[in-house]
Design a protein around this motif. Structure first.
Motif, short mmCIF file in Angstrom:
data_model
loop_
_atom_site.label_atom_id
_atom_site.label_comp_id
_atom_site.label_asym_id
_atom_site.label_seq_id
_atom_site.Cartn_x
_atom_site.Cartn_y
_atom_site.Cartn_z
N VAL A 1 0.79 -1.29 0.35
CA VAL A 1 0.02 -0.33 0.30
C VAL A 1 1.29 1.27 0.17
CG1 VAL A 1 -1.88 -1.26 0.85
CG2 VAL A 1 0.05 -0.25 2.81
N GLY A 2 2.32 1.65 0.34
CA GLY A 2 2.89 2.26 -0.21
C GLY A 2 4.25 2.01 0.27
N GLN A 3 5.17 2.48 -0.50
CA GLN A 3 6.63 1.99 -0.18
C GLN A 3 7.68 4.26 -0.54
OE1 GLN A 3 9.24 2.28 -2.93
NE2 GLN A 3 8.16 3.63 -4.20
N ALA A 4 8.81 3.98 -0.28
CA ALA A 4 9.72 4.82 0.25
C ALA A 4 10.54 4.57 -0.30
CB ALA A 4 8.87 6.11 0.88
N GLY A 5 11.79 4.88 -0.80
CA GLY A 5 13.28 4.64 -1.06
C GLY A 5 14.33 6.38 -0.99
N ALA A 6 15.42 5.47 -0.78
CA ALA A 6 16.19 6.81 -0.36
C ALA A 6 18.04 6.02 -0.71
CB ALA A 6 16.50 7.41 0.87
N ASP A 7 18.59 6.29 -1.64
CA ASP A 7 20.24 5.93 -1.66
C ASP A 7 20.59 7.58 -1.19
OD1 ASP A 7 22.66 5.59 -2.88
OD2 ASP A 7 21.97 5.99 -4.89
N THR A 8 21.23 7.07 -0.52
CA THR A 8 22.12 8.15 0.89
C THR A 8 23.33 8.02 0.24
OG1 THR A 8 22.39 6.90 2.97
CG2 THR A 8 20.32 8.53 2.51
N THR A 9 23.71 7.19 -0.01
CA THR A 9 25.42 6.55 -0.49
C THR A 9 26.23 7.72 -0.93
OG1 THR A 9 25.62 5.70 -2.77
CG2 THR A 9 25.32 4.19 -0.78
N GLN A 10 27.53 7.96 -0.68
CA GLN A 10 28.47 8.76 -1.30
C GLN A 10 30.11 8.88 -0.33
OE1 GLN A 10 27.50 12.90 1.01
NE2 GLN A 10 27.26 11.98 3.24
N VAL A 11 30.64 9.70 -1.43
CA VAL A 11 31.88 9.08 -1.42
C VAL A 11 32.88 10.59 -0.73
CG1 VAL A 11 34.56 8.99 -1.96
CG2 VAL A 11 32.85 7.64 -2.79
N VAL A 12 33.03 10.44 0.87
CA VAL A 12 33.70 11.47 1.61
C VAL A 12 35.27 11.61 1.82
CG1 VAL A 12 33.91 13.02 3.93
CG2 VAL A 12 31.64 11.33 3.03
N GLN A 13 36.14 12.82 1.26
CA GLN A 13 36.82 13.17 1.42
C GLN A 13 38.08 13.03 2.81
OE1 GLN A 13 39.30 13.40 -2.22
NE2 GLN A 13 41.66 13.18 -1.11
N MET A 14 38.48 13.15 2.82
CA MET A 14 38.49 13.71 4.97
C MET A 14 39.65 14.14 4.44
SD MET A 14 38.03 11.84 6.51
CE MET A 14 37.98 12.88 8.82
N PRO A 15 40.12 15.37 5.16
CA PRO A 15 41.39 16.43 5.13
C PRO A 15 42.76 16.28 4.94
CG PRO A 15 39.67 16.53 6.66
CD PRO A 15 38.99 15.60 6.26
N GLY A 16 43.09 16.84 4.00
CA GLY A 16 44.49 15.91 3.66
C GLY A 16 45.51 16.96 3.83
N SER A 17 47.16 16.99 4.09
CA SER A 17 48.24 17.76 4.32
C SER A 17 49.03 17.99 3.04
CB SER A 17 48.83 16.70 5.55
OG SER A 17 49.49 16.00 4.64
N GLY B 1 23.33 4.71 2.07
CA GLY B 1 23.10 2.95 1.69
C GLY B 1 21.85 3.38 1.27
N HIS B 2 21.68 2.44 0.45
CA HIS B 2 20.26 2.21 0.13
C HIS B 2 19.10 1.70 0.96
CE1 HIS B 2 22.73 2.62 -3.91
NE2 HIS B 2 23.51 1.49 -3.15
N ASN B 3 17.86 2.38 1.07
CA ASN B 3 16.95 2.49 1.78
C ASN B 3 15.56 1.78 0.87
OD1 ASN B 3 18.62 2.33 4.46
ND2 ASN B 3 19.17 4.40 3.74
N GLN B 4 14.66 1.26 1.72
CA GLN B 4 13.42 0.97 1.14
C GLN B 4 12.84 0.77 2.09
OE1 GLN B 4 13.02 -1.81 -2.06
NE2 GLN B 4 11.08 -0.61 -3.14
N ASP B 5 11.28 1.17 2.25
CA ASP B 5 10.53 0.96 3.04
C ASP B 5 9.67 0.36 2.62
OD1 ASP B 5 11.97 1.98 5.77
OD2 ASP B 5 11.83 4.41 4.75
N LEU B 6 8.69 -0.19 2.58
CA LEU B 6 7.49 -0.80 2.78
C LEU B 6 6.29 -0.59 3.19
CD1 LEU B 6 8.33 -3.87 0.31
CD2 LEU B 6 7.64 -2.12 -0.69
N ALA B 7 5.01 -0.55 3.88
CA ALA B 7 4.33 -0.34 3.73
C ALA B 7 2.91 -1.78 3.27
CB ALA B 7 3.06 0.75 3.94
N VAL B 8 2.83 -2.82 4.18
CA VAL B 8 2.84 -3.84 3.30
C VAL B 8 0.88 -4.01 4.28
CG1 VAL B 8 2.41 -6.25 2.92
CG2 VAL B 8 4.73 -5.11 2.61
N HIS B 9 -0.24 -4.30 3.05
CA HIS B 9 -1.53 -5.03 4.37
C HIS B 9 -1.13 -6.31 3.65
CE1 HIS B 9 -5.42 -4.19 5.44
NE2 HIS B 9 -6.07 -5.24 5.13
N MET B 10 -1.85 -7.37 4.79
CA MET B 10 -1.49 -8.55 4.97
C MET B 10 -3.08 -9.47 5.33
SD MET B 10 2.06 -9.31 7.47
CE MET B 10 3.28 -8.46 6.52
N PHE B 11 -3.16 -10.23 4.59
CA PHE B 11 -4.76 -10.56 4.37
C PHE B 11 -4.52 -12.40 4.53
CE2 PHE B 11 -4.81 -7.61 1.70
CZ PHE B 11 -6.42 -6.46 2.47
#
Length: 115
Positions: free
Chosen positions: A23-39, A71-81
């Motif tokens: 009955v519903g779904q949502a998803g998000a891709d929050t992956t990213q590459v982070v570079q730490m400070p250099g010198s 990460g890659h996240n997915q949420d589902l809303a499921v009605h069960m019978f």
């Protein structure tokens, strides 16, 4: 979405139900590459001739390490019978969705890796 449907079918059977509707779904891709400070590293030479000084220098930037976060996240809303409940005639059969080996799939889960 195919994997999500199969996962919904597995959870439906595990919860003791027979049929489901997503009955519903949502998803998000929050992956990213982070570079730490250099010198910075500066080297050079200085020379003095009388009352005049000369400096010749070179600065090199050394980037910091990188890492992957999120990460890659997915949420589902499921009605069960349960079979025969009002509305179940419009719902998907969890066992038919998983196929003839549904018992093994419920026990072992699904492989989401492309290989």
């Amino acid at each position: 979405m195919k994997v999500a449907g199969k996962q919904a079918a597995i959870e439906t059977i595990k919860a003791g139900y027979d049929r489901y509707i997503i009955v519903g779904q949502a998803g998000a891709d929050t992956t990213q590459v982070v570079q730490m400070p250099g010198s910075y590293t500066t080297t050079g030479t200085a020379n003095v001739y009388g009352n005049t000084g000369y400096y010749n220098g070179s600065t090199v930037y050394n980037p910091g390490p990188t890492f992957v976060t999120g990460g890659h996240n997915q949420d589902l809303a499921v009605h069960m019978f349960k079979e025969g409940e009002p509305g179940s005639q419009n719902a998907l059969s969890a066992r038919e969705t998983l196929g003839p080996k549904w018992e093994l799939i419920v026990r072992d889960g699904i492989n989401t890796c492309a290989g």
